[in-house]
Design a protein around this motif. Structure first.
Motif, PDB file in Angstrom:
ATOM      1  N   LYS A  19       0.829  -1.206   0.000  1.00  0.00           N
ATOM      2  CA  LYS A  19       0.000   0.000   0.000  1.00  0.00           C
ATOM      3  C   LYS A  19       0.866   1.260   0.000  1.00  0.00           C
ATOM      4  CE  LYS A  19      -3.630   0.123  -0.211  1.00  0.00           C
ATOM      5  NZ  LYS A  19      -4.355   0.139  -1.490  1.00  0.00           N
ATOM      6  N   SER A  20       2.184   1.095   0.053  1.00  0.00           N
ATOM      7  CA  SER A  20       3.076   2.249  -0.043  1.00  0.00           C
ATOM      8  C   SER A  20       3.350   2.537  -1.511  1.00  0.00           C
ATOM      9  CB  SER A  20       4.383   1.980   0.707  1.00  0.00           C
ATOM     10  OG  SER A  20       4.998   0.827   0.205  1.00  0.00           O
ATOM     11  N   SER A  21       3.951   3.682  -1.770  1.00  0.00           N
ATOM     12  CA  SER A  21       4.240   4.030  -3.154  1.00  0.00           C
ATOM     13  C   SER A  21       5.482   4.900  -3.215  1.00  0.00           C
ATOM     14  CB  SER A  21       3.056   4.765  -3.785  1.00  0.00           C
ATOM     15  OG  SER A  21       2.830   5.987  -3.109  1.00  0.00           O
ATOM     16  N   ASN A  25      10.406  13.018  -8.186  1.00  0.00           N
ATOM     17  CA  ASN A  25      10.617  14.447  -8.287  1.00  0.00           C
ATOM     18  C   ASN A  25      11.225  14.681  -9.662  1.00  0.00           C
ATOM     19  OD1 ASN A  25      11.883  16.990  -8.343  1.00  0.00           O
ATOM     20  ND2 ASN A  25      11.925  17.036  -6.095  1.00  0.00           N
ATOM     21  N   GLU A  26      10.457  15.240 -10.576  1.00  0.00           N
ATOM     22  CA  GLU A  26      10.920  15.367 -11.962  1.00  0.00           C
ATOM     23  C   GLU A  26      12.123  16.292 -12.103  1.00  0.00           C
ATOM     24  OE1 GLU A  26       8.233  17.922 -14.537  1.00  0.00           O
ATOM     25  OE2 GLU A  26       6.897  17.394 -12.876  1.00  0.00           O
ATOM     26  N   TRP A  27      12.347  17.171 -11.124  1.00  0.00           N
ATOM     27  CA  TRP A  27      13.469  18.099 -11.238  1.00  0.00           C
ATOM     28  C   TRP A  27      14.787  17.456 -10.820  1.00  0.00           C
ATOM     29  CZ3 TRP A  27      12.300  21.996 -14.100  1.00  0.00           C
ATOM     30  CH2 TRP A  27      10.991  22.452 -14.125  1.00  0.00           C
ATOM     31  N   THR A  28      14.738  16.602  -9.804  1.00  0.00           N
ATOM     32  CA  THR A  28      15.980  16.001  -9.301  1.00  0.00           C
ATOM     33  C   THR A  28      16.118  14.536  -9.688  1.00  0.00           C
ATOM     34  OG1 THR A  28      14.959  15.348  -7.213  1.00  0.00           O
ATOM     35  CG2 THR A  28      15.998  17.548  -7.317  1.00  0.00           C
ATOM     36  N   GLU A  29      15.076  13.959 -10.275  1.00  0.00           N
ATOM     37  CA  GLU A  29      15.048  12.545 -10.644  1.00  0.00           C
ATOM     38  C   GLU A  29      15.285  11.645  -9.438  1.00  0.00           C
ATOM     39  OE1 GLU A  29      17.448  11.661 -14.045  1.00  0.00           O
ATOM     40  OE2 GLU A  29      16.518  13.212 -15.251  1.00  0.00           O
ATOM     41  N   THR A  30      14.806  12.062  -8.263  1.00  0.00           N
ATOM     42  CA  THR A  30      14.887  11.241  -7.066  1.00  0.00           C
ATOM     43  C   THR A  30      13.496  10.727  -6.732  1.00  0.00           C
ATOM     44  OG1 THR A  30      14.572  13.157  -5.637  1.00  0.00           O
ATOM     45  CG2 THR A  30      16.847  12.509  -6.128  1.00  0.00           C
ATOM     46  N   TRP A  31      13.454   9.683  -5.909  1.00  0.00           N
ATOM     47  CA  TRP A  31      12.192   9.070  -5.513  1.00  0.00           C
ATOM     48  C   TRP A  31      12.002   9.232  -4.013  1.00  0.00           C
ATOM     49  CZ3 TRP A  31       8.874   6.761  -8.981  1.00  0.00           C
ATOM     50  CH2 TRP A  31       9.383   6.551 -10.256  1.00  0.00           C
ATOM     51  N   VAL A  49      15.925  -6.075  -2.955  1.00  0.00           N
ATOM     52  CA  VAL A  49      16.013  -7.467  -3.401  1.00  0.00           C
ATOM     53  C   VAL A  49      15.773  -7.578  -4.904  1.00  0.00           C
ATOM     54  CG1 VAL A  49      14.907  -9.737  -3.244  1.00  0.00           C
ATOM     55  CG2 VAL A  49      15.428  -8.463  -1.160  1.00  0.00           C
ATOM     56  N   LEU A  50      14.837  -6.797  -5.418  1.00  0.00           N
ATOM     57  CA  LEU A  50      14.488  -6.877  -6.843  1.00  0.00           C
ATOM     58  C   LEU A  50      15.510  -6.209  -7.753  1.00  0.00           C
ATOM     59  CD1 LEU A  50      10.663  -6.218  -6.620  1.00  0.00           C
ATOM     60  CD2 LEU A  50      11.800  -8.381  -7.172  1.00  0.00           C
ATOM     61  N   TRP A  56      10.518  -1.953  -9.669  1.00  0.00           N
ATOM     62  CA  TRP A  56       9.260  -1.666  -8.977  1.00  0.00           C
ATOM     63  C   TRP A  56       8.246  -1.075  -9.954  1.00  0.00           C
ATOM     64  CZ3 TRP A  56       7.258   3.295  -8.686  1.00  0.00           C
ATOM     65  CH2 TRP A  56       6.111   3.433  -7.920  1.00  0.00           C
ATOM     66  N   HIS A  57       8.674  -0.064 -10.683  1.00  0.00           N
ATOM     67  CA  HIS A  57       7.773   0.604 -11.615  1.00  0.00           C
ATOM     68  C   HIS A  57       7.286  -0.347 -12.702  1.00  0.00           C
ATOM     69  CE1 HIS A  57       6.673   3.106 -15.088  1.00  0.00           C
ATOM     70  NE2 HIS A  57       6.111   3.844 -14.154  1.00  0.00           N
ATOM     71  N   ASP A  58       8.199  -1.106 -13.289  1.00  0.00           N
ATOM     72  CA  ASP A  58       7.834  -2.048 -14.355  1.00  0.00           C
ATOM     73  C   ASP A  58       6.825  -3.076 -13.871  1.00  0.00           C
ATOM     74  OD1 ASP A  58       9.593  -0.668 -15.942  1.00  0.00           O
ATOM     75  OD2 ASP A  58      11.157  -2.223 -15.904  1.00  0.00           O
ATOM     76  N   MET A  59       7.011  -3.589 -12.645  1.00  0.00           N
ATOM     77  CA  MET A  59       6.081  -4.590 -12.109  1.00  0.00           C
ATOM     78  C   MET A  59       4.689  -4.009 -11.904  1.00  0.00           C
ATOM     79  SD  MET A  59       8.292  -6.764  -9.400  1.00  0.00           S
ATOM     80  CE  MET A  59       6.873  -7.769  -9.041  1.00  0.00           C
TER      81      MET A  59
END
Length: 149
Positions: A19-21, A25-31, A49-50, A56-59
């Motif tokens: 349930k987390s996501s 940040n499009e300016w710094t390309e950080t998550w 692990v993956l 994560w995004h692809d899955m």
């Protein structure tokens, strides 16, 4: 009944089920990880692990959530159902992955296997003993189970 999986498979299941996501940040390309502390910790471990946030995004794109039963204090578990995008159900293909996460005593009651072993009364007692040891150390313990239907 629900069957177990490997560590990589569990990380993949958790990534789909969490349930987390992550917010980019499009300016710094950080998550930035967003959610409850427990869900964020599980997500962070799953990403490690993956092999990274791109997995994560692809899955999440490839296996969207088709159905969900949210966690509640009566059930003490949550359930999600996933299928590959644009795949029609065919009885012989079994594309749906059901994932359950929650309190060990509740999730284990749904299981007829643990990894490759049948869930015998002896195996269940050994698992319960290990869980009690972890919980007596103050550790938070959750179970994760899956089944393809």
């Amino acid at each position: 009944k629900v069957e177990g999986s490997t560590a990589h498979g569990q990380a993949a299941m958790q990534r789909l089920h969490s349930k987390s996501s992550m917010a980019a940040n499009e300016w710094t390309e950080t998550w930035k990880l967003i959610g409850s502390p427990t869900e964020v910790a599980i997500l962070r471990a799953s990403i490690d692990v993956l092999g990274g946030s791109h997995v994560w995004h692809d899955m999440r794109v490839k296996y969207p959530t088709k159905f969900e039963i949210p966690f509640n204090s009566d059930n003490k578990w949550m359930l999600t159902v996933h299928a590959p995008q644009d795949v029609a159900y065919k009885a012989d293909k079994r594309p749906y992955k059901v994932i359950v996460k929650g309190a060990p005593e509740r999730v284990l009651d749904l299981c007829d296997r643990c990894g490759v072993q049948d869930m015998t009364p002896d195996l269940r007692r050994r698992i319960d003993t290990m869980l009690q040891e972890l919980m007596s150390e103050g550790r938070r313990v959750l179970c994760l189970a899956t089944k393809t239907v």
